[in-house]
Design a protein around this motif. Sequence first.
Motif, PDB file in Angstrom:
ATOM      1  N   ALA A   4       0.859  -1.180   0.000  1.00 59.65           N
ATOM      2  CA  ALA A   4       0.000   0.000   0.000  1.00 59.65           C
ATOM      3  C   ALA A   4       0.896   1.232   0.000  1.00 59.65           C
ATOM      4  O   ALA A   4       1.887   1.288   0.729  1.00 59.65           O
ATOM      5  CB  ALA A   4      -0.918   0.010   1.224  1.00 59.65           C
ATOM      6  N   LEU A   5       0.536   2.194  -0.827  1.00 61.82           N
ATOM      7  CA  LEU A   5       1.306   3.431  -0.957  1.00 61.82           C
ATOM      8  C   LEU A   5       0.391   4.587  -0.593  1.00 61.82           C
ATOM      9  O   LEU A   5      -0.643   4.809  -1.231  1.00 61.82           O
ATOM     10  CB  LEU A   5       1.843   3.569  -2.380  1.00 61.82           C
ATOM     11  N   ARG A  19       5.250  -1.766 -11.033  1.00 61.48           N
ATOM     12  CA  ARG A  19       6.111  -2.790 -11.645  1.00 61.48           C
ATOM     13  C   ARG A  19       6.484  -3.852 -10.614  1.00 61.48           C
ATOM     14  O   ARG A  19       6.466  -5.047 -10.896  1.00 61.48           O
ATOM     15  CB  ARG A  19       7.358  -2.129 -12.226  1.00 61.48           C
ATOM     16  N   LEU A  20       6.845  -3.439  -9.400  1.00 68.82           N
ATOM     17  CA  LEU A  20       7.169  -4.381  -8.326  1.00 68.82           C
ATOM     18  C   LEU A  20       5.983  -5.285  -8.026  1.00 68.82           C
ATOM     19  O   LEU A  20       6.118  -6.508  -7.943  1.00 68.82           O
ATOM     20  CB  LEU A  20       7.581  -3.597  -7.070  1.00 68.82           C
ATOM     21  N   ALA A  21       4.809  -4.690  -7.888  1.00 72.88           N
ATOM     22  CA  ALA A  21       3.600  -5.468  -7.596  1.00 72.88           C
ATOM     23  C   ALA A  21       3.293  -6.447  -8.728  1.00 72.88           C
ATOM     24  O   ALA A  21       2.946  -7.605  -8.486  1.00 72.88           O
ATOM     25  CB  ALA A  21       2.418  -4.523  -7.374  1.00 72.88           C
ATOM     26  N   THR A  26       1.911  -9.253  -6.282  1.00 71.82           N
ATOM     27  CA  THR A  26       1.426  -8.703  -5.014  1.00 71.82           C
ATOM     28  C   THR A  26       0.443  -7.573  -5.302  1.00 71.82           C
ATOM     29  O   THR A  26       0.807  -6.616  -5.990  1.00 71.82           O
ATOM     30  CB  THR A  26       2.613  -8.155  -4.199  1.00 71.82           C
ATOM     31  N   PRO A  27      -0.775  -7.649  -4.791  1.00 67.66           N
ATOM     32  CA  PRO A  27      -1.722  -6.551  -5.017  1.00 67.66           C
ATOM     33  C   PRO A  27      -1.191  -5.236  -4.438  1.00 67.66           C
ATOM     34  O   PRO A  27      -0.476  -5.224  -3.428  1.00 67.66           O
ATOM     35  CB  PRO A  27      -2.978  -6.996  -4.267  1.00 67.66           C
ATOM     36  N   ASP A  52      -1.080  -3.949 -16.928  1.00 71.78           N
ATOM     37  CA  ASP A  52      -2.050  -5.033 -17.084  1.00 71.78           C
ATOM     38  C   ASP A  52      -1.697  -6.275 -16.273  1.00 71.78           C
ATOM     39  O   ASP A  52      -2.556  -7.123 -16.038  1.00 71.78           O
ATOM     40  CB  ASP A  52      -2.213  -5.393 -18.565  1.00 71.78           C
ATOM     41  N   LEU A  53      -0.441  -6.390 -15.844  1.00 76.28           N
ATOM     42  CA  LEU A  53      -0.039  -7.517 -14.990  1.00 76.28           C
ATOM     43  C   LEU A  53      -0.326  -7.255 -13.518  1.00 76.28           C
ATOM     44  O   LEU A  53      -0.339  -8.179 -12.716  1.00 76.28           O
ATOM     45  CB  LEU A  53       1.460  -7.794 -15.147  1.00 76.28           C
ATOM     46  N   ALA A  54      -0.524  -6.008 -13.162  1.00 77.89           N
ATOM     47  CA  ALA A  54      -0.692  -5.622 -11.763  1.00 77.89           C
ATOM     48  C   ALA A  54      -2.151  -5.692 -11.327  1.00 77.89           C
ATOM     49  O   ALA A  54      -3.065  -5.486 -12.121  1.00 77.89           O
ATOM     50  CB  ALA A  54      -0.163  -4.202 -11.548  1.00 77.89           C
ATOM     51  N   THR A  55      -2.324  -5.976 -10.047  1.00 77.46           N
ATOM     52  CA  THR A  55      -3.632  -5.897  -9.404  1.00 77.46           C
ATOM     53  C   THR A  55      -3.606  -4.642  -8.548  1.00 77.46           C
ATOM     54  O   THR A  55      -2.896  -4.583  -7.538  1.00 77.46           O
ATOM     55  CB  THR A  55      -3.898  -7.143  -8.531  1.00 77.46           C
ATOM     56  N   ILE A  56      -4.362  -3.640  -8.975  1.00 78.39           N
ATOM     57  CA  ILE A  56      -4.320  -2.324  -8.341  1.00 78.39           C
ATOM     58  C   ILE A  56      -5.699  -1.960  -7.813  1.00 78.39           C
ATOM     59  O   ILE A  56      -6.698  -2.095  -8.522  1.00 78.39           O
ATOM     60  CB  ILE A  56      -3.867  -1.244  -9.344  1.00 78.39           C
ATOM     61  N   ALA A  57      -5.725  -1.484  -6.575  1.00 81.11           N
ATOM     62  CA  ALA A  57      -6.951  -0.944  -5.990  1.00 81.11           C
ATOM     63  C   ALA A  57      -6.668   0.504  -5.609  1.00 81.11           C
ATOM     64  O   ALA A  57      -5.705   0.782  -4.892  1.00 81.11           O
ATOM     65  CB  ALA A  57      -7.369  -1.744  -4.765  1.00 81.11           C
ATOM     66  N   ARG A  58      -7.488   1.412  -6.120  1.00 79.74           N
ATOM     67  CA  ARG A  58      -7.350   2.821  -5.775  1.00 79.74           C
ATOM     68  C   ARG A  58      -8.379   3.173  -4.711  1.00 79.74           C
ATOM     69  O   ARG A  58      -9.536   2.763  -4.789  1.00 79.74           O
ATOM     70  CB  ARG A  58      -7.540   3.690  -7.013  1.00 79.74           C
TER      71      ARG A  58
END
Length: 153
Positions: A4-5, A19-21, A26-27, A52-58
């Motif tokens: 989480a950022l 990119r790391l996630a 890692t979400p 597109d490889l990342a799982t992101i929640a805003r």
Amino acid sequence: MRLALYQPDIPQNLGAFIRLAACLGTPLDIIEPCGFPVDDKRIRRAAMDYYDLATIARHASWTAFQRDRPAGRLVLLTTAGAKTFPGVAFRADDTLLFGRESAGVPADVHEAADLRLRIPLQTGARSLNVALAAAMVLSEALRQTAGFDALAN
């Protein structure tokens, strides 16, 4: 395991987090507002072809993040942490929280954390880049929790 950022200031660091996630499966939770204009187009640009490889929640705010985040410990990485990260046992359901590059996190966020950790640094060094710190701590957390086992080699 999640990253989480909190209210990122620098678009390139957000791109590095994405990119790391994406690479480590890692979400990623982005807690807004960000210190720069942010929309899907800008996030895609910062993340390059990893978006597109990342799982992101805003999350629109800290309150929204607290309401919506999955169960598990909230582990804050902070220069004011009482414990150092190498000596901590991570759990697979931990959320690793990183603050703003310019100001960290406010007192209420510190208080909400279940655990506050710091990275030991040599005397005179203030802090690492937030994305570099995330990579270090996430790597150790995944190692401890067998999180790398699910990744294709």
